[in-house]
Design an enzyme around this catalytic site. Structure first.
Site, short mmCIF file in Angstrom:
data_model
loop_
_atom_site.label_atom_id
_atom_site.label_comp_id
_atom_site.label_asym_id
_atom_site.label_seq_id
_atom_site.Cartn_x
_atom_site.Cartn_y
_atom_site.Cartn_z
N GLU A 1 4.56 -1.87 8.53
CA GLU A 1 5.37 -2.65 7.60
C GLU A 1 6.74 -2.56 8.22
OE1 GLU A 1 5.08 -1.48 3.57
OE2 GLU A 1 3.66 -3.13 3.11
N ARG B 1 15.72 -6.57 4.88
CA ARG B 1 15.67 -7.07 3.70
C ARG B 1 17.18 -7.22 2.75
NH1 ARG B 1 11.25 -4.43 -0.66
NH2 ARG B 1 9.96 -5.52 0.71
N HIS C 1 14.13 -5.38 -7.41
CA HIS C 1 12.84 -5.03 -7.11
C HIS C 1 12.12 -3.67 -7.40
CE1 HIS C 1 9.00 -5.81 -5.00
NE2 HIS C 1 9.14 -5.07 -4.00
N ARG D 1 15.16 2.16 0.06
CA ARG D 1 13.84 2.62 0.35
C ARG D 1 13.32 1.81 1.48
NH1 ARG D 1 8.66 0.08 -2.47
NH2 ARG D 1 9.98 -1.79 -2.24
N HIS E 1 14.60 -7.99 -3.54
CA HIS E 1 13.64 -8.69 -2.71
C HIS E 1 14.02 -9.99 -2.58
CE1 HIS E 1 10.00 -10.53 -0.92
NE2 HIS E 1 9.80 -9.28 -0.97
N GLY F 1 0.72 -1.20 0.09
CA GLY F 1 -0.08 -0.09 0.07
C GLY F 1 1.03 1.24 0.06
C1 LIG Z 1 5.46 -6.93 -7.05
C2 LIG Z 1 5.77 -5.43 -6.60
C3 LIG Z 1 5.26 -5.03 -5.52
C4 LIG Z 1 5.16 -3.59 -4.88
N1 LIG Z 1 4.64 -3.34 -4.05
C5 LIG Z 1 4.70 -1.84 -3.65
C6 LIG Z 1 3.76 -1.54 -2.25
O1 LIG Z 1 3.14 -2.34 -1.83
N2 LIG Z 1 4.22 -0.04 -2.02
C7 LIG Z 1 4.99 0.67 -2.77
O2 LIG Z 1 4.80 1.80 -2.15
N3 LIG Z 1 5.69 0.42 -3.47
C8 LIG Z 1 5.50 -1.04 -4.08
N4 LIG Z 1 6.25 -1.35 -5.11
C9 LIG Z 1 7.11 -0.34 -5.93
C10 LIG Z 1 5.87 0.39 -6.73
O3 LIG Z 1 4.78 -0.19 -7.42
C11 LIG Z 1 6.55 1.13 -8.14
O4 LIG Z 1 7.74 1.82 -7.69
C12 LIG Z 1 5.46 2.26 -8.64
O5 LIG Z 1 4.32 1.61 -8.78
C13 LIG Z 1 6.18 2.96 -9.66
O6 LIG Z 1 5.05 3.77 -10.55
P1 LIG Z 1 5.22 4.56 -11.76
O7 LIG Z 1 4.36 5.17 -12.15
O8 LIG Z 1 6.54 5.24 -11.60
O9 LIG Z 1 5.77 3.29 -12.57
P2 LIG Z 1 4.83 1.98 -13.17
O10 LIG Z 1 3.70 1.77 -12.58
O11 LIG Z 1 5.78 0.96 -13.37
O12 LIG Z 1 4.56 2.50 -14.78
C14 LIG Z 1 5.33 2.80 -15.77
C15 LIG Z 1 4.71 3.08 -17.07
O13 LIG Z 1 5.71 3.45 -18.01
C16 LIG Z 1 5.58 2.84 -19.22
N5 LIG Z 1 6.61 2.69 -20.11
C17 LIG Z 1 7.86 2.21 -19.48
N6 LIG Z 1 8.80 2.64 -20.57
C18 LIG Z 1 8.08 3.18 -21.54
C19 LIG Z 1 8.71 3.70 -22.70
N7 LIG Z 1 10.12 3.86 -23.11
N8 LIG Z 1 7.72 4.33 -23.54
C20 LIG Z 1 6.30 4.21 -23.28
N9 LIG Z 1 5.93 3.77 -21.90
C21 LIG Z 1 6.86 3.27 -21.10
C22 LIG Z 1 4.81 1.24 -18.82
O14 LIG Z 1 4.03 0.59 -19.85
C23 LIG Z 1 3.87 1.77 -17.67
O15 LIG Z 1 2.84 2.09 -18.10
C24 LIG Z 1 6.07 -2.96 -5.79
C25 LIG Z 1 6.68 -3.18 -6.85
C26 LIG Z 1 6.56 -4.43 -7.52
C27 LIG Z 1 7.11 -4.84 -8.72
#
Ligand SMILES: Cc1cc2nc3c(=O)[nH]c(=O)nc-3n(C[C@H](O)[C@H](O)[C@H](O)COP(=O)(O)OP(=O)(O)OC[C@H]3O[C@@H](n4cnc5c(N)ncnc54)[C@H](O)[C@@H]3O)c2cc1C
Length: 536
Positions: free
Chosen positions: A122, A287, A346, A381, A241, A57
């Site tokens: 957490e 971790r 991760h 982090r 992770h 979350g």
């Molecule tokens: C399994 C997992 C569990 C997690 N759990 C948590 C949690 O509980 N709490 C927390 O705070 N964080 C958590 N995290 C980390 C967190 O989810 C991410 O850091 C956060 O969601 C990143 O958001 P964002 O919008 O920056 O990127 P993202 O949500 O990854 O979105 C990136 C977007 O960019 C697009 N994209 C990428 N490259 C290009 C390109 N060259 N051209 C066009 N589009 C592109 C992708 O298609 C996507 O739409 C977790 C991560 C994972 C993998």
């Protein structure tokens, strides 16, 4: 996708162009409404974004007795001396407002019996402060609500299935983007001319062979900014992770830390609990300590397994249905058998350096979410701070852009020239990912880092494959900064420099040019040695 749409894409626009359809990109687009925005996403909205996979979350000091100051103090403690304290405090202070925004966009955060936001606890948080949705469904619920809000906002245009492969600049200012259709790598690139671009492309986990991140998280956004000359901060800090499930899936499913909280143990192929010898808290150590323990056991040829047969046994399926399903699909019954595990890339603490408004060092370029580096995470982090950072900075970017008049570029920028006929170096994408895991992973040393730097620099310079070149660009930045930082701190563990060095308690600020110089100096020192790929 027809030609008309493609022609429509090759255009000059005064829209703000946002690259990325995860939390940072969609939240920024919504906050900019009613200003016209075009969101470009490599994958269809809802797919290919780490946001959708978040289970825990969002950290927010909204409960009685908690405070932004306490949240910031926890963030600073975990970041191993590199967190920008003002940034951490700003993030914590804005959390409540951004959670209210998300509620307004329709995210159904869990509530307690009195109707107040329910908060969970957490690791390394001194208070209960993780707001969540239906237990472990936060990511799915957030992305679903934002997609619906975006689809209902007429000022937001969405272009799915296109990859941003280059940033176009003139005199240090952004003039547009070069895109390519994901489904057709041989198609001609398409240009969108714009003077206001927000990169929200997520992390770099998929540069590693073992990762929890979607395939789109390959560091391409970071690479295109670096290739355009943007300053990159702290790229060496990658969080692993400790317990990804090794059942041949890419990305690897997670065996959540809660399993160890319930008493599951880590054993090797002899059935020995190896964490007991490494830390007084054994499986419940921090971790990065557990990740190193698991990595070392695998590297020594003993394998690593998460054993919940005694702690959970027949209750496994009911308590951890998602992990149970992943195991059963791979022919493992976790109630009766240990689960094979390995550390997985991760989260990227580093990224494109941004200021308090999300501005990068290039005029007209902003970055938000995991692709950016605000200084909030330092060398490690704190759990659930990444979604918080994504919303706080997406809102700040929108506010910054809203206060500016941005004219469309006076002429269409031209496509970047891409080398075609040069020799392909021996690293393929699979080999690059394997080399990141083996040479730039959980346990690092100078020799292997130097070998990785030379290999990635060769690709970055020579390949005619633009996607591979962008991957190698980010890989080079991570490896070169990890090589330069001769100490162990936070997520960076150097077996040849085990101590944390007070003199190195500062953030890394670097550029692609600096990383190339490091590679050149390493090649000069070792000219006879060709770049060695590793087996995939
Ligand atoms: C399994 C997992 C569990 C997690 N759990 C948590 C949690 O509980 N709490 C927390 O705070 N964080 C958590 N995290 C980390 C967190 O989810 C991410 O850091 C956060 O969601 C990143 O958001 P964002 O919008 O920056 O990127 P993202 O949500 O990854 O979105 C990136 C977007 O960019 C697009 N994209 C990428 N490259 C290009 C390109 N060259 N051209 C066009 N589009 C592109 C992708 O298609 C996507 O739409 C977790 C991560 C994972 C993998």
């Amino acid at each position: 996708m027809g030609n008309t749409f493609k022609n429509h894409l090759t255009r000059n626009t005064d829209d703000v162009v946002i690259v990325g359809g995860g939390l940072a990109g969609l939240f920024c687009a919504l906050k900019l409404a009613p200003r016209r925005v075009t969101v470009i996403s490599a994958a269809p909205l809802g797919e290919g974004a780490s946001t959708a996979w978040a289970q825990g979350g969002i950290a927010a000091a909204v409960a009685e007795g908690d405070s932004a100051e306490a949240h910031a103090a926890d963030t600073i403690a975990v970041g191993a001396g590199l967190v920008d304290e003002a940034v951490a405090l700003g993030l914590a202070r804005e959390a409540g407002d951004r959670i209210r925004d998300l509620l307004h966009y329709g995210v159904p955060f869990d509530r307690d019996l009195e109707g107040k936001l329910a908060v969970g606890r957490e690791a390394a948080h001194s208070a209960r402060r993780i707001v969540h949705v239906r237990g472990d469904m936060a990511g799915k619920a957030i992305i679903a609500a934002l997609i619906e809000a975006v689809r209902n906002t007429p000022s937001i245009g969405v272009i799915e299935g296109y990859l941003a492969e280059a940033l176009l600049t003139e005199d240090g200012a952004v003039t547009g983007l070069q895109l390519r259709e994901v489904a057709d790598a041989t198609a001609k690139p398409i240009i969108v001319a714009s003077r206001a671009v927000v990169l929200a492309t997520g992390g770099i986990g998929h540069l590693y062979a073992v990762t929890t991140n979607p395939a789109e998280a390959r560091g391409l956004g970071l690479a295109i900014a670096a290739r355009a000359g943007a300053v990159i901060a702290d790229p060496e800090f990658v969080q692993f992770h400790p317990t990804a499930i090794m059942v041949g899936r890419d990305p690897a499913p997670l065996a959540t830390e809660a399993l160890r909280g319930e008493g599951a143990t880590l054993i090797n192929d002899q059935g020995e609990r190896f964490m007991q010898a490494l830390h007084p808290l054994a499986e419940l150590a921090p971790r990065d300590v557990v990740a190193r323990g698991v990595f070392a056991e695998i590297a020594a040829g003993h394998g690593a397994f998460l054993d919940a047969t005694i702690a959970l046994g027949p209750h496994f399926a009911e308590k951890f249905p998602t992990v149970h399903a992943s195991c059963i699909a791979a022919g493992i019954d976790p109630a009766k058998q240990p689960i094979p595990v390995a550390p997985a890339a991760h989260y990227h603490m580093g990224g494109i350096a941004v200021d308090a408004h999300g501005r990068t060092s290039l005029k007209g370029l902003w970055a938000g979410g995991e692709v950016s580096c605000t200084g909030a995470h330092g060398a490690n982090r704190l759990a659930s701070n990444s979604l918080l950072e994504a919303v706080v900075y997406a809102a700040r970017i929108a506010e910054d852009i809203a206060g500016q008049t941005i004219a469309a570029p006076s002429r269409m920028p031209t496509t970047l020239v891409i080398p075609r006929n040069c020799a392909m170096p021996p690293l393929t994408e699979a080999n690059l990912r394997a080399m990141m895991t083996s040479h730039v992973g959980v346990i690092r040393d100078g020799d292997r880092l130097a070998e990785a730097v030379r290999s990635f620099a060769d690709i970055e310079r020579d390949t005619g494959n633009i996607a591979l070149r962008n991957m190698a660009t980010t890989a080079l930045l991570v490896a070169a900064s990890a090589w330069t930082r001769r100490e162990s701190r936070g997520a960076q563990y150097r077996i040849d420099h085990l101590a944390e060095k007070p003199a190195l308690a500062h953030r890394t600020m670097t550029t692609l040019a600096a990383a190339r110089d490091i590679a050149a100096s390493l090649s000069d020192r070792n000219p006879a040695r060709p770049a060695q790929p590793v087996n995939a």
